[in-house]
Every structure is written in structure tokens, then in C-alpha cells.
Design a protein around this motif. Structure first.
Motif, mmCIF file in Angstrom:
data_model
loop_
_atom_site.group_PDB
_atom_site.id
_atom_site.type_symbol
_atom_site.label_atom_id
_atom_site.label_comp_id
_atom_site.label_asym_id
_atom_site.label_seq_id
_atom_site.Cartn_x
_atom_site.Cartn_y
_atom_site.Cartn_z
ATOM 1 N N ARG A 147 72.542 46.775 28.026
ATOM 2 C CA ARG A 147 73.236 47.589 26.793
ATOM 3 C C ARG A 147 73.533 48.892 27.101
ATOM 4 N NH1 ARG A 147 69.607 48.440 22.051
ATOM 5 N NH2 ARG A 147 68.475 46.572 22.885
ATOM 6 N N LEU A 148 72.713 49.592 27.576
ATOM 7 C CA LEU A 148 73.182 51.077 28.058
ATOM 8 C C LEU A 148 74.166 51.241 29.071
ATOM 9 C CD1 LEU A 148 69.384 52.607 28.129
ATOM 10 C CD2 LEU A 148 71.107 52.654 26.318
ATOM 11 N N SER A 149 74.130 50.274 30.066
ATOM 12 C CA SER A 149 75.019 50.496 31.306
ATOM 13 C C SER A 149 74.798 51.769 31.994
ATOM 14 C CB SER A 149 76.595 50.524 30.834
ATOM 15 O OG SER A 149 76.695 48.856 30.074
ATOM 16 N N GLU A 150 73.647 52.052 32.141
ATOM 17 C CA GLU A 150 73.123 53.576 32.798
ATOM 18 C C GLU A 150 71.547 53.594 33.161
ATOM 19 O OE1 GLU A 150 72.171 56.795 29.345
ATOM 20 O OE2 GLU A 150 74.287 56.604 29.868
ATOM 21 N N PRO A 151 71.172 54.365 33.930
ATOM 22 C CA PRO A 151 69.822 53.987 34.333
ATOM 23 C C PRO A 151 69.301 54.691 33.292
ATOM 24 C CG PRO A 151 71.225 55.320 36.168
ATOM 25 C CD PRO A 151 72.138 54.829 34.853
ATOM 26 N N ILE A 152 67.612 54.155 33.180
ATOM 27 C CA ILE A 152 66.710 54.803 32.501
ATOM 28 C C ILE A 152 66.285 55.991 32.829
ATOM 29 C CG2 ILE A 152 64.469 54.362 31.483
ATOM 30 C CD1 ILE A 152 66.525 52.015 30.824
ATOM 31 N N PRO A 153 65.977 57.102 32.107
ATOM 32 C CA PRO A 153 65.453 58.349 32.746
ATOM 33 C C PRO A 153 64.205 58.401 33.343
ATOM 34 C CG PRO A 153 66.232 58.641 30.235
ATOM 35 C CD PRO A 153 66.285 56.991 30.665
ATOM 36 N N GLU A 154 63.954 59.356 34.203
ATOM 37 C CA GLU A 154 62.706 59.244 35.216
ATOM 38 C C GLU A 154 61.388 59.589 34.153
ATOM 39 O OE1 GLU A 154 60.438 61.756 38.344
ATOM 40 O OE2 GLU A 154 62.577 61.142 39.032
ATOM 41 N N PRO A 155 61.364 60.231 33.147
ATOM 42 C CA PRO A 155 60.391 60.415 32.416
ATOM 43 C C PRO A 155 59.767 59.308 31.731
ATOM 44 C CG PRO A 155 61.686 62.318 32.084
ATOM 45 C CD PRO A 155 62.506 61.347 32.892
#
Length: 346
Positions: A147-155
Motif C-alpha cells: 500500500r505504501l510503495s516505499e520502505p518502512i522507517p528504521e525506527p
């Protein structure tokens, strides 16, 4: 680590395509477990209150998703007015299927005291089907990534990793169980920011800390030692196979893409796992040194060099997220459209 010595056909068959049927004693054990669980059928516990419930007391509110062993439906538990998730599975004479159902039920029922495992509220077992009632979560990380089409933030990944390792460690230490299907679709998130592991249908009991069955999870996340064991007739691997699957999952969450792209078949993925160097996170400043080192440790090709859970929980990456506060719930709210969520319990 060298190319596989077995033929293409043999290699492709290894991850569970030709499972030998369970022996008769195993079948009787499964039936006995099912009979024990059947005694609890119809007792649903919600917010600490036990309800003697019939299937007709649950109102269908729509499909949530499909898993390997059944489909999941959102349902209103009318006596409590609580909305829950219900995994519905058909019962058949297939002993392998019954084994999955019994294992899934056994693990979730025993894990009621672990906050990092999706909570089972009860079950219904009839001659023809099994319903496992679970707390309703908002989504899984597989759907969230798409859904996001982008990575998940490291934190956020830090908190996800900590919850997942704690869940896996709990299963091993408290119940002698290996999950065997760690992947983004089996890691769930709710709108309060809670991260929980689910789907225990192909989990296995460890004997002397080793797993000794060929049951395979998703091909894409299989550890090298499960693809190409020294003796395929006697599989011999331990919880570090799940550590590899976790490593692949983390690379996918951190980059937004599966680390073995453009493969047209399961065989191609398996070949690349065996022949390529393990995936790593780039050192271009996008990821902390601790995170990169953690992933590198999880993806050591030789499983004897891979850390177990105690070591992982002592790693500087996880120690940081034991202390650091991350508002996962606010992040999820920001990245979730105002429309209804897409829950998943596969």
C-alpha cells in the motif's frame, strides 16, 4: 558457499513438495489433541469475560484475507458487541491438513500470556470445520508495504524486530516450538502500534533443539540449510532457520522490495539463495551501522555462524529499541488512508 550438487529436479522438490505422509502414531496424537481442544469449543473469552457462544452468535462482516490453510473473516460477536477476526478452515480426512489445524490451535491457545503473539479468543470445532477466533488487528506488513510503495522507517522496523524476536524466543523457550514461516504477511500491526506474530499452522516441535520434519514455509524466505540439507531424508535445522527468514523480512521492509527480485519461479529463488552472496543493507547512510550489522548477522549463510535469539536480544540494534520510544501508532495513522483498514490474519 558453492553450487548445489544435487540435480535441478531434486533441489526443486526439497522444500516440501513431496512430503512423506505422517505415520499412524502421529495421526492418533493429532486426533487426541483435536479431541482435547474440542472440549473448549464454543467458549469465547473477550475482555476477560467468558461467553458460551454458538456459531450463529457471530455475524459475518466481510472477508479479511486468505491464508495457506483457510480464509479469515471479520465478524461481530453479538453477545459482547466486539468485532473479531475468525480463521475458518474446512476439516477433511487429510491428516496433513488436520496436523496444521491442530498445531495452529495448540500454539495460539498456549501463547495467551505472550503480548507479541496474536491472541486467540477461543474456537469452534465441528465435524466439518474449525473456526479460530482471534483479536482483530489492522494489517500485516506485506499489505502495508504494497500500500505504501516505499520502505518502512528504521525506527519502526526496530520495534517490529524487537517484538518478532521476543515472540520467536518465547515460542522456543516456553513451548519448544519453531515457527518456520516468518515473513511480512505473518507479522501483524494494530492501530495502537502493537506488533504481533501469527499463523502457526506449519510450526513444529523441537527435539533436542532441532526440527526434524520437511514441512516448508514460503519458498522465498527459506534458509539455505532448509533448501539444501546434508541429508534430505533427515532434515536437521534449528531456530536459526527462522533467524534467516527474519533477516530476509527486514531487508524487504527496509528497502521496500524483495531481496531476490525478477525471479520467475520458486526454483530460481532457491538457486539464488544458495548461490548468491546474502543480501545486505547498503552503507550509503540510509541505515544505521547497528541495523546493517544486525541484518548481516541474521543472514550468515552458514547457520552455525548465525546468532540465536539470546544473542539477537543482546545486539546493540535491539538494545537501542528496548530503550528508545517510537510512536508506531502515530506513524501508522499518518500512512494509513482515512478509509477502512485492511486487516489480515493469515
Amino acid at each position: 558457499m558453492g553450487t548445489p550438487t544435487r540435480s535441478r529436479r531434486q533441489l526443486f522438490d526439497l522444500p516440501g513438495a513431496n512430503l512423506t505422509p505422517p505415520k499412524t502414531p502421529d495421526n492418533s496424537v493429532i486426533e487426541r489433541k483435536m479431541k482435547e481442544i474440542m472440549k473448549m469449543s464454543g467458549i469465547i473469552t473477550i475482555n476477560g469475560i467468558k461467553y458460551q457462544t454458538e456459531m450463529k452468535d457471530l455475524e459475518d462482516m466481510g472477508e479479511l484475507g486468505n491464508g495457506t490453510s483457510g480464509h479469515v473473516v471479520k465478524m461481530l460477536h453479538k453477545p459482547s458487541q466486539e468485532v473479531i477476526a475468525v480463521k475458518q478452515m474446512r476439516r477433511s480426512g487429510n491428516m496433513e491438513e488436520n496436523k496444521r489445524i491442530a498445531m495452529d490451535l495448540e500454539v495460539v491457545l498456549k501463547s495467551h500470556d505472550c503480548p507479541y503473539i496474536v491472541q486467540c479468543l477461543g474456537c469452534f470445532i465441528t465435524d466439518s470445520e474449525v473456526w479460530i477466533c482471534m483479536e482483530l488487528m489492522s494489517t500485516c506488513f506485506d499489505k502495508l508495504l504494497r500500500r505504501l510503495s516505499e520502505p518502512i522507517p528504521e525506527p519502526v522496523i526496530g520495534k517490529v524486530t524487537l517484538a518478532t524476536v521476543r515472540a520467536l524466543s518465547y515460542l522456543k523457550e516456553m513451548h519448544g516450538v519453531i515457527h518456520r514461516d516468518v515473513k511480512p504477511s505473518n507479522i501483524l500491526l494494530d492501530d495502537r502500534g502493537h506488533v504481533k506474530l501469527c499463523d502457526f499452522g506449519i510450526s513444529g516441535h523441537l527435539v533436542n533443539s532441532k526440527a526434524n520434519t520437511k514441512n516448508a514455509g514460503c519458498t522465498a524466505y527459506l534458509a539455505p540449510e532448509r533448501i539444501n540439507p546434508p541429508d534430505p531424508r533427515k532434515p536437521d535445522y534449528d531456530i536459526r532457520a527462522d533467524v534467516w527468514s527474519l533477516g530476509i523480512t527486514l531487508v524487504e521492509l527496509a528497502t521496500g522490495t524483495f531481496p531476490y527480485p525478477n525471479c520467475k519461479s520458486d526454483f530460481e529463488v532457491l538457486s539464488r539463495v544458495l548461490q548468491d552472496d546474502p543480501p545486505l543493507l547498503s552503507d550509503d547512510g540510509m541505515f544505521s551501522a547497528e541495523f546493517r550489522d544486525f541484518v548481516k548477522a541474521c543472514l550468515a549463510k552458514n547457520y552455525h555462524e548465525r546468532p540465536k535469539y539470546k544473542e539477537l536480544l543482546e545486539h546493540s540494534f535491539l538494545c537501542r529499541y528496548m530503550e528508545e520510544s517510537v510512536d508506531v501508532a502515530s506513524w501508522f495513522t499518518r500512512c494509513t488512508p482515512a478509509s477502512s483498514p485492511h486487516p489480515n490474519h493469515r
